[in-house]
Design a protein around this motif. Structure first.
Motif, PDB file in Angstrom:
ATOM      1  N   ALA A 195      59.138  27.502 -11.664  1.00  0.00           N
ATOM      2  CA  ALA A 195      59.920  27.118 -10.486  1.00  0.00           C
ATOM      3  C   ALA A 195      59.921  28.242  -9.447  1.00  0.00           C
ATOM      4  O   ALA A 195      59.846  27.986  -8.231  1.00  0.00           O
ATOM      5  N   GLU A 196      59.982  29.488  -9.897  1.00  0.00           N
ATOM      6  CA  GLU A 196      59.974  30.618  -8.971  1.00  0.00           C
ATOM      7  C   GLU A 196      58.637  30.740  -8.255  1.00  0.00           C
ATOM      8  O   GLU A 196      58.578  31.037  -7.059  1.00  0.00           O
ATOM      9  N   LEU A 197      57.548  30.482  -8.961  1.00  0.00           N
ATOM     10  CA  LEU A 197      56.230  30.516  -8.326  1.00  0.00           C
ATOM     11  C   LEU A 197      56.112  29.414  -7.273  1.00  0.00           C
ATOM     12  O   LEU A 197      55.604  29.653  -6.168  1.00  0.00           O
ATOM     13  N   ARG A 198      56.571  28.200  -7.587  1.00  0.00           N
ATOM     14  CA  ARG A 198      56.501  27.121  -6.604  1.00  0.00           C
ATOM     15  C   ARG A 198      57.356  27.440  -5.375  1.00  0.00           C
ATOM     16  O   ARG A 198      56.948  27.192  -4.238  1.00  0.00           O
ATOM     17  N   LYS A 199      58.516  27.990  -5.611  1.00  0.00           N
ATOM     18  CA  LYS A 199      59.385  28.350  -4.497  1.00  0.00           C
ATOM     19  C   LYS A 199      58.718  29.382  -3.600  1.00  0.00           C
ATOM     20  O   LYS A 199      58.790  29.303  -2.366  1.00  0.00           O
ATOM     21  N   THR A 200      58.044  30.342  -4.222  1.00  0.00           N
ATOM     22  CA  THR A 200      57.360  31.380  -3.449  1.00  0.00           C
ATOM     23  C   THR A 200      56.223  30.786  -2.638  1.00  0.00           C
ATOM     24  O   THR A 200      56.050  31.098  -1.459  1.00  0.00           O
ATOM     25  N   TRP A 201      55.432  29.919  -3.273  1.00  0.00           N
ATOM     26  CA  TRP A 201      54.330  29.296  -2.534  1.00  0.00           C
ATOM     27  C   TRP A 201      54.874  28.444  -1.378  1.00  0.00           C
ATOM     28  O   TRP A 201      54.316  28.455  -0.291  1.00  0.00           O
ATOM     29  N   ASP A 202      55.958  27.713  -1.600  1.00  0.00           N
ATOM     30  CA  ASP A 202      56.508  26.842  -0.563  1.00  0.00           C
ATOM     31  C   ASP A 202      57.083  27.647   0.599  1.00  0.00           C
ATOM     32  O   ASP A 202      56.854  27.325   1.771  1.00  0.00           O
ATOM     33  N   GLU A 203      57.842  28.685   0.285  1.00  0.00           N
ATOM     34  CA  GLU A 203      58.555  29.418   1.332  1.00  0.00           C
ATOM     35  C   GLU A 203      57.704  30.486   2.011  1.00  0.00           C
ATOM     36  O   GLU A 203      57.985  30.851   3.145  1.00  0.00           O
ATOM     37  N   ALA A 204      56.710  31.008   1.308  1.00  0.00           N
ATOM     38  CA  ALA A 204      55.932  32.107   1.868  1.00  0.00           C
ATOM     39  C   ALA A 204      54.514  31.687   2.214  1.00  0.00           C
ATOM     40  O   ALA A 204      54.084  31.788   3.358  1.00  0.00           O
ATOM     41  N   VAL A 205      53.800  31.174   1.239  1.00  0.00           N
ATOM     42  CA  VAL A 205      52.379  30.893   1.450  1.00  0.00           C
ATOM     43  C   VAL A 205      52.173  29.782   2.462  1.00  0.00           C
ATOM     44  O   VAL A 205      51.397  29.918   3.404  1.00  0.00           O
ATOM     45  N   THR A 206      52.866  28.664   2.278  1.00  0.00           N
ATOM     46  CA  THR A 206      52.643  27.518   3.148  1.00  0.00           C
ATOM     47  C   THR A 206      52.940  27.859   4.609  1.00  0.00           C
ATOM     48  O   THR A 206      52.252  27.410   5.516  1.00  0.00           O
ATOM     49  N   ARG A 207      53.925  28.700   4.848  1.00  0.00           N
ATOM     50  CA  ARG A 207      54.307  29.001   6.236  1.00  0.00           C
ATOM     51  C   ARG A 207      53.564  30.203   6.811  1.00  0.00           C
ATOM     52  O   ARG A 207      53.550  30.392   8.012  1.00  0.00           O
ATOM     53  N   ARG A 208      52.982  31.042   5.950  1.00  0.00           N
ATOM     54  CA  ARG A 208      52.494  32.314   6.455  1.00  0.00           C
ATOM     55  C   ARG A 208      50.995  32.539   6.301  1.00  0.00           C
ATOM     56  O   ARG A 208      50.518  33.622   6.572  1.00  0.00           O
ATOM     57  N   THR A 209      50.233  31.583   5.839  1.00  0.00           N
ATOM     58  CA  THR A 209      48.787  31.759   5.777  1.00  0.00           C
ATOM     59  C   THR A 209      48.129  30.832   6.785  1.00  0.00           C
ATOM     60  O   THR A 209      48.545  29.698   6.983  1.00  0.00           O
ATOM     61  N   PHE A 210      47.087  31.323   7.410  1.00  0.00           N
ATOM     62  CA  PHE A 210      46.392  30.582   8.448  1.00  0.00           C
ATOM     63  C   PHE A 210      44.888  30.766   8.270  1.00  0.00           C
ATOM     64  O   PHE A 210      44.447  31.815   7.794  1.00  0.00           O
ATOM     65  N   PRO A 211      44.093  29.771   8.653  1.00  0.00           N
ATOM     66  CA  PRO A 211      42.639  29.951   8.594  1.00  0.00           C
ATOM     67  C   PRO A 211      42.211  31.070   9.544  1.00  0.00           C
ATOM     68  O   PRO A 211      42.461  31.002  10.739  1.00  0.00           O
ATOM     69  N   MET A 212      41.577  32.089   9.001  1.00  0.00           N
ATOM     70  CA  MET A 212      41.195  33.243   9.826  1.00  0.00           C
ATOM     71  C   MET A 212      39.756  33.089  10.307  1.00  0.00           C
ATOM     72  O   MET A 212      38.907  33.945  10.076  1.00  0.00           O
ATOM     73  N   ASP A 213      39.438  31.988  10.948  1.00  0.00           N
ATOM     74  CA  ASP A 213      38.054  31.713  11.314  1.00  0.00           C
ATOM     75  C   ASP A 213      37.490  32.772  12.251  1.00  0.00           C
ATOM     76  O   ASP A 213      36.355  33.223  12.099  1.00  0.00           O
ATOM     77  N   LEU A 214      38.274  33.181  13.254  1.00  0.00           N
ATOM     78  CA  LEU A 214      37.782  34.165  14.207  1.00  0.00           C
ATOM     79  C   LEU A 214      37.598  35.523  13.531  1.00  0.00           C
ATOM     80  O   LEU A 214      36.610  36.218  13.766  1.00  0.00           O
ATOM     81  N   TYR A 215      38.550  35.880  12.695  1.00  0.00           N
ATOM     82  CA  TYR A 215      38.446  37.148  11.982  1.00  0.00           C
ATOM     83  C   TYR A 215      37.229  37.132  11.063  1.00  0.00           C
ATOM     84  O   TYR A 215      36.461  38.086  11.025  1.00  0.00           O
ATOM     85  N   ARG A 216      37.043  36.019  10.337  1.00  0.00           N
ATOM     86  CA  ARG A 216      35.899  35.916   9.435  1.00  0.00           C
ATOM     87  C   ARG A 216      34.594  35.962  10.226  1.00  0.00           C
ATOM     88  O   ARG A 216      33.593  36.482   9.755  1.00  0.00           O
TER      89      ARG A 216
END
Length: 532
Positions: free
Chosen positions: A156-177
């Motif tokens: 449950a803690e891992l899912r909460k972390t993915w929901d609150e942090a990963v989903t909102r804070r990761t973006f496709p870095m196409d230009l950087y890549r």
């Protein structure tokens, strides 16, 4: 998972599960891993092949000159792609000769052989190997998979972390890549229950990136060693809380590297830093030349602070112990190595290193800094209270970049080479190869050591007082760097045989003459014949 990297995901997980509450780690040259949550289970997979999955485009997985390997390729690929199976009828074209015993010899292959005389058909064949055969063989033969049951609270803690942090804070870095595409890749992909599958934050952009990577590396290593203890669960919970904290500090705005302005500024900063570093190196070189010209008499070298009798005695009391109770070894491999042939030693340029053998599988780990030895140093010289290190911690730097405190990797070395390594370790542990005859000019500090455990459980603890230690350390350095694609050639095996001869009290030249008798372990194509 829709991206150019989806083939890595399906190589790790052939059933192609949804990329949700998941992670995929693609390092530069090291072997990859991935995991995802399925209820309260952590489903994980780790590459253990003779090369990383990213190197499959440069190296074939198998030696198709071997009839058995050709048959395995046809069988496995037909099983994986039944509709396309007939396209593999001509695989014997990549062999030098075809024996009458070959079950595929009766098929019409002259047409294929004639086609392959033309460059475009050879290129088509190579593309087929790279795109289809290599991933199929690698997935079936060189990926270790498992499912680890998690405490429901941890899941449950891992899912909460993915929901609150990963989903909102990761973006496709196409230009950087797009800018760094020519550089070594070192990417870590995360995705929650929904949203875009994207990289984590790039370096220098906050503390969430290293915290997420520490969590991913720790989970993958604990799963591989079946070491998810209550202490490990507590660390996972603590790390999840840290990730969410750093994500909240970063806010909801997208990171700056998603803009073309940031990419342009990034490239300018990189080139400017490279010019500054080059100028600094030139200044240092010039200053060293001036000092050397002005120096009349060489200064006497101050004695090493690590050579004092009290320091050395404390070091040996703490660290020269059998592997089962050795804090340095337990830091490298907390679990899963009991009773297996193994080595723990100090390798020049690498730090505290160790490896163990489990049949054809070799696990190796190294820690260059932040290890128990440094804890002892801080206590001895500065009276900093000693503390117990957690084996899965990471080391963040000032710019937000990170690395694992202990770098671990598992790889297949093959039955024959694994047997050769096991024989060497057992001979050293029993004292059959270390009788004081292997003295070399290799300098060993007072704190130099090597602890070897053989296949029968016998252990040899070597220190600077042992005349053979220098040669043993040189041999362990060769065995530790065992990598079938980059180091294993005739000269490499020759070096191992020469070191063995020195330990037996003979000359390297005598060992080199014996090399030809044992060169059957090696094939002319880097040893691929004995992966199977």
């Amino acid at each position: 998972m829709e991206s150019q990297n989806s083939r890595y995901w399906t190589t790790l997980f052939p059933d192609n599960p949804p990329f949700a509450y998941a992670c995929l780690y693609l390092p530069s040259f090291d072997r990859e891993f991935g995991f995802y949550l399925d209820g309260n289970e952590l489903c994980w997979a780790r590459a253990i092949g003779p090369c990383s999955m990213q190197m499959l485009s440069q190296f074939p997985v198998a030696d198709f000159r071997s009839p058995g390997m050709k048959q395995a390729a046809v069988l496995l690929t037909c099983l994986h792609f039944p509709v396309l199976g007939n396209l593999l009828e001509g695989w014997d074209c990549v062999a030098d000769t075809v024996t009458e015993e070959d079950p595929f010899a009766g098929r019409k292959r002259n047409m294929v052989l004639n086609f392959l005389q033309f460059r475009e058909y050879r290129e088509l064949s190579a593309a087929w190997v790279e795109a289809v055969v290599n991933p199929v063989l690698y997935s079936r033969l060189f990926v270790k998979r498992g499912r680890t049951a998690l405490n429901p609270a941890v899941a449950a803690e891992l899912r909460k972390t993915w929901d609150e942090a990963v989903t909102r804070r990761t973006f496709p870095m196409d230009l950087y890549r797009q800018y760094v595409t020519g550089c070594d890749g070192n990417y870590c992909y995360f995705r929650g229950e929904s949203g875009a599958m994207a990289e984590d934050l790039c370096r220098g952009e906050g503390r969430m990136r290293p915290a997420m990577r520490f969590l991913a590396w720790g989970l993958a290593d604990m799963a591989m060693m079946d070491d998810l203890t209550p202490a490990g669960e507590q660390w996972v919970m603590k790390q999840c809380a840290a990730v969410r904290k750093y994500a909240a500090e970063a806010g909801d705005e997208p990171p700056p590297m998603v803009s073309s302005e940031w990419v342009e500024g990034f490239s300018k900063r990189v080139w400017k830093r490279m010019e500054q570093e080059e100028a600094a190196r030139e200044r240092e070189k010039s200053m060293r030349g001036e000092f050397a010209a002005a120096e009349e008499e060489p200064e006497e070298k101050a004695p090493s602070p690590y050579s004092g009798e009290k320091y050395v005695r404390g070091f040996r009391e703490r660290f020269l112990k059998p592997l089962g109770t050795n804090p340095l070894w337990k830091d490298l491999f907390p679990a899963g190595t009991e009773g297996k042939p193994a080595v723990c030693c100090l390798l020049p340029g690498r730090g505290i290193c160790g490896f163990y053998l489990d049949g054809p599988l070799m696990g190796r780990a190294e820690s260059q800094s932040h290890h128990p030895w440094e804890v002892y140093d801080s206590w001895f010289f500065h009276r900093v209270p000693e503390r117990v290190l957690f084996p899965y911690e990471g080391i963040p730097d000032a710019e937000g970049d990170c690395e694992a405190r202990v770098k671990r990797e598992w790889l297949i070395v093959g039955r024959e080479i694994g047997g050769m390594m096991e024989g060497l370790l057992t001979g050293i542990a029993r004292g059959e190869l270390v009788s004081g005859k292997g003295r070399t000019a290799h300098h060993v500090d007072d704190t130099g050591f090597c602890i070897v455990r053989g296949a029968d459980g016998t252990e040899m603890i070597m220190s600077a007082a042992d005349a053979d230690l220098g040669t043993v350390v040189e041999l362990m350095d060769l065995l530790y760097t065992m990598d079938l694609l980059f180091t294993c050639d005739e000269d490499y095996l020759k070096g191992i045989v020469e070191k063995r001869a020195v330990l037996q009290g003979r000359t390297p030249e005598e060992g080199a003459r014996e090399y030809r008798r044992e060169s059957g372990l090696w094939s002319s194509r880097g040893g691929r014949a004995w992966w199977f």
